[in-house]
Design a protein around this motif. Structure first.
Motif, PDB file in Angstrom:
ATOM      1  N   MET A  52      -3.102 -17.995  -7.070  1.00 10.87           N
ATOM      2  CA  MET A  52      -1.947 -17.144  -6.795  1.00 10.87           C
ATOM      3  C   MET A  52      -2.472 -15.843  -6.183  1.00 10.87           C
ATOM      4  N   ALA A  53      -2.203 -15.664  -4.885  1.00  8.83           N
ATOM      5  CA  ALA A  53      -2.751 -14.512  -4.183  1.00  8.83           C
ATOM      6  C   ALA A  53      -1.798 -13.334  -4.240  1.00  8.83           C
ATOM      7  N   HIS A  54      -0.545 -13.621  -4.563  1.00  2.00           N
ATOM      8  CA  HIS A  54       0.500 -12.639  -4.375  1.00  2.00           C
ATOM      9  C   HIS A  54       1.607 -12.897  -5.393  1.00  2.00           C
ATOM     10  N   PRO A  55       2.214 -11.865  -5.968  1.00  5.59           N
ATOM     11  CA  PRO A  55       3.204 -12.104  -7.025  1.00  5.59           C
ATOM     12  C   PRO A  55       4.489 -12.772  -6.562  1.00  5.59           C
ATOM     13  N   LEU A  56       4.872 -12.579  -5.320  1.00 10.82           N
ATOM     14  CA  LEU A  56       6.118 -13.191  -4.849  1.00 10.82           C
ATOM     15  C   LEU A  56       5.744 -14.214  -3.782  1.00 10.82           C
TER      16      LEU A  56
END
Lengths: 95, 483
Positions: A52-56
Motif C-alpha cells: 500500500m503506497a498511498h492511503p487512498l
C-alpha cells in the motif's frame, strides 16, 4: 541486524549528507536500534498482501496541457545562494 | 478578549464590541510578553496590523467573511509569501517563501489576520519540539515539560492564548499529540481533505494539515476554510466540503464507540488510563455505547512508519542541496562538496538520522526487505481499521501513553521517543481523520482523548467532540499564569 561505521559512511555518501567522523558511531548505534525495531515486521506472513503506497486508492489526475504558471525567475533567484546573469552558480564541474 | 473562542470573537467583532486592531494588538502584546515559551519563530506585527485594519474596514462595510479579523498563526512549515518559512531548520533559516501555501491563502481569503509563524520540530521530525533549530518550546502547563511535537509551537500558542487558533500538520501524530500534551483541541483530517500545496513535504503519503484550537466548534470553523479540492495538489480529493458547524448539534444517542484493546494494554500509564476511562464514562452518559474491538497489527505501526516516513523524507529532502534556495556552505571545493557540506551543516541530527534510514531502506538489496515489506504491513494496519470501523461509528483511546514528559528526558534516546507515538502513527498509515480533545489531567498535566473516524467523517468527529465539550469543562481551563 546492526550497521557498521563503514556502512553508515556509505549510506551518507549515497545521500550526499556530510556527517562528522566522531558522530558516525552514534548514527550506527541509532540506525541499528531502528533496524532492531523493524525486525518485528519479519515475523508477519505478508506474501499475498498487496503493498500500500498511498492511503487512498486514487488515480493520478490529468489536466489539460496548457501553461498555468507564470515565469517568476527573478523572484526565485532573489532567494538563491549565488546567481549571475540569470543562472544559478555552482563550483566548476568540467575541467 | 484573548480568552474567548473564535466563535465568540467573531460575534464580538461583528457586534463591534471590539475592533480587529484592538484584538490583534492584545495578542501581539501577549506574544511579546510570553516570549520565554518560544512558541513563535517569527512574529509578523506590521502585517498583522495591516490585515486587522483591512478587516475592520470590511466589518464596518458589513461584508465580513467567516474569519474576518480573527488573529491566527501558522506552523512554520506553511509557505508564506515574502515571509521567512524556516520549517524549524537552519537549512531554511534564510528562506523567504516566494508564494503562499493554499492553506495560508484560503485562511487569508476567509479574512483571518496572521500573527506570525510557529515553532516546530525540524522539518516536522520529532515528538517534543526539541529538534527545532530555534530551540525547544515550553509547555504552558509545566514550563519544564515539552509541548509535544512536531506542532509544539502551535499547541503551546493556543494553550497560552497567544492566538485564537492555529494551523498544524500531522504525519505521525504531530497535531494530536501536542494538542493532547497542551490541553487543546486538534484535528488531523482525512488524507487529501486539506491541500498540501506549499506545505513543506516530510512524508508525502502521510502529511496532512489541520486546525488546532480551544474547542471543537472552533476547529469546525477553521477547517471549513482550510478544506477543499486544490488543483495544485495532485493528491487533493475532489469532494464537497460539508457544513461542519451545522453538524455539531446532533445528539449522541446510540453512538457506537469502539475501544481497540491494543490502545489500553501494556505501556499505557495508569493515570492516563483513568482519565480516558472517565472520558468514556461521560460519553456513555451522553447516550453512547462502547464495545471492545481488536486491531492485531497495531504493534507493527511504528516499525512500518519508521521505514515509510524516512524513505519518503530521504526523497523529499533531496531538494535541499545548497543550489537554488536555503543554506549553502562556505567555499565549496567542488559540486559534491557543495551538496554534502550544505546538507551536513544545514540539517540537524534527527533529520540526518531519518535521511540515512530512508536512504538505506531504499537502497539496492534492501528495498524489498524494508520498503515493500513496510507497505504490506501498512495494508494490514489499514485493513484492521476498516474492520473495526465497519461495526462502530468512531474509535476512541488515549492520544499518548503518558502526559507531557520533561524537556531533555527523551531526546537522547530516539527509539524511546518514537515509541511515544504508538497510538497516533497507525492513523496516518491508514489516512483516516482523528482528533485529540482535552479529557482531564494526570499529575497536573493535560490528558488527550483520541477520536478516530472513518474516511471523510470529519463532521462526525467534530460533532462527537463538541457534544463532549458541551458536557465538560476541560477545554475551558487556562494554564496558571496565562489567564
Amino acid at each position: 541486524m546492526s550497521l557498521t561505521a563503514d556502512e553508515v559512511k556509505k549510506i551518507a555518501h549515497l545521500a550526499r549528507l556530510g556527517i562528522d567522523e566522531q558522530d558516525v558511531p552514534h548514527y550506527a548505534e541509532d540506525l541499528s536500534g531502528m533496524l532492531e525495531l523493524m525486525a518485528a515486521m519479519g515475523a508477519v506472513d505478508s506474501e499475498n498482501v498487496p503493498p500500500m503506497a498511498h492511503p487512498l486508492d486514487l488515480h493520478q489526475r490529468l489536466r489539460n496541457d496548457r501553461v498555468t504558471e507564470r515565469n517568476e525567475r527573478e523572484k526565485f533567484q532573489a532567494i538563491a545562494p549565488q546567481v549571475e546573469a540569470g543562472l544559478y552558480l555552482v563550483p566548476k564541474v568540467i575541467e | 478578549m484573548y480568552n474567548k473562542t473564535i466563535a465568540e470573537l467573531a460575534e464580538g467583532l461583528r457586534s463591534r464590541q471590539f475592533s480587529s486592531r484592538e484584538l490583534t494588538l492584545a495578542y501581539l502584546e501577549r506574544i511579546s510578553q510570553h516570549q520565554a515559551l518560544n512558541a513563535f519563530i517569527t512574529a509578523t506585527e506590521d502585517l498583522a496590523l495591516k490585515q486587522a485594519d483591512a478587516a475592520d474596514a470590511k466589518l464596518a462595510a458589513g461584508d465580513a467573511e467567516p474569519l474576518t479579523g480573527i488573529p491566527i498563526a501558522h506552523k512554520d512549515i506553511f509557505c508564506t509569501d515574502g515571509i521567512r518559512t524556516s520549517c524549524g531548520s537552519k537549512m531554511l533559516d534564510n528562506f523567504i517563501a516566494p508564494y503562499d501555501a493554499t492553506v495560508v491563502a484560503k485562511l487569508q481569503k476567509a479574512g483571518a489576520v496572521m500573527l506570525g509563524k510557529l515553532n516546530m520540530d525540524e522539518f516536522a521530525m520529532g515528538s517534543s519540539n526539541e529538534t527545532s533549530f530555534y530551540g525547544p518550546v515550553k509547555n504552558p502547563w509545566d514550563l519544564n515539560a515539552v509541548p509535544g511535537g512536531s506542532s509544539g509551537g502551535s499547541a503551546a500558542a493556543v494553550a497560552a492564548r497567544l492566538a485564537a487558533g492555529v494551523t498544524g500538520t500531522d504525519t505521525g501524530g504531530s497535531i494530536r499529540q501536542p494538542a493532547g500534551f497542551c490541553g487543546i483541541t486538534g484535528l488531523k483530517p482525512t488524507y487529501g481533505r486539506v491541500s498540501r500545496y506549499g506545505m513543506i513535504a516530510y512524508a508525502s503519503s502521510l502529511d496532512q494539515g489541520g486546525p488546532m484550537t480551544r474547542t471543537a466548534e472552533d476547529a469546525a470553523i477553521l477547517l471549513q476554510s482550510m478544506a477543499g479540492f486544490d488543483e495544485k495538489d495532485s493528491t487533493s480529493v475532489d469532494r464537497p466540503v460539508p457544513d461542519y458547524r451545522a453538524g455539531l448539534t446532533q445528539p449522541l444517542d446510540g453512538l457506537k464507540i469502539g475501544l481497540p484493546k491494543e490502545f489500553f494494554g501494556e505501556g499505557l500509564s495508569s493515570e492516563v488510563a483513568s482519565a480516558i476511562e472517565a472520558g468514556l464514562a461521560e460519553y456513555r452518559k451522553l447516550g453512547a455505547e462502547t464495545v471492545e474491538v481488536s486491531m492485531p497489527n497495531l504493534k507493527l505501526a511504528i516499525p512500518a512508519y519508521y521505514v515509510i516516513a524516512p524513505a519518503e523524507c530521504s526523497a523529499n529532502l533531496s531538494r535541499f542541496d545548497g543550489v537554488r534556495f536555503g543554506y549553502r556552505c562556505e567555499a565549496p571545493a567542488d559540486l559534491t562538496d557543495l551538496y554534502t557540506r550544505s546538507r551536513g551543516e544545514g540539517f540537524g541530527r534527527e533529520v540526518k538520522r531519518r535521511i540515512l534510514m530512508g536512504t538505506y531502506a531504499l537502497s539496492a538489496g534492501y528495498y524489498d526487505a524494508y520498503y515493500i515489506k513496510a507497505q504490506k504491513i501498512r495494508r494490514l494496519i489499514s485493513d484492521d481499521f476498516k474492520n473495526a470501523l465497519s461495526s462502530v461509528d468512531v474509535l476512541m483511546g488515549p492520544v499518548a501513553p503518558s502526559v507531557a514528559f520533561g524537556i531533555g528526558e527523551k531526546i537522547g534516546n530516539p527509539i524511546e521517543m518514537y515509541l511515544s507515538d504508538i497510538y497516533t502513527i497507525a492513523v496516518n498509515l491508514a489516512g483516516l481523520p482523528a482528533m485529540s480533545i482535552p479529557a482531564g489531567f494526570a499529575s497536573d498535566k493535560p490528558v488527550g482523548l483520541q477520536i478516530i473516524g472513518n474516511y471523510f467523517a470529519e463532521d462526525r468527529l467534530l460533532n462527537v467532540a463538541h457534544q463532549y465539550q458541551l458536557a465538560t469543562q476541560w477545554h475551558q481551563l487556562t494554564p496558571p499564569g496565562f489567564e
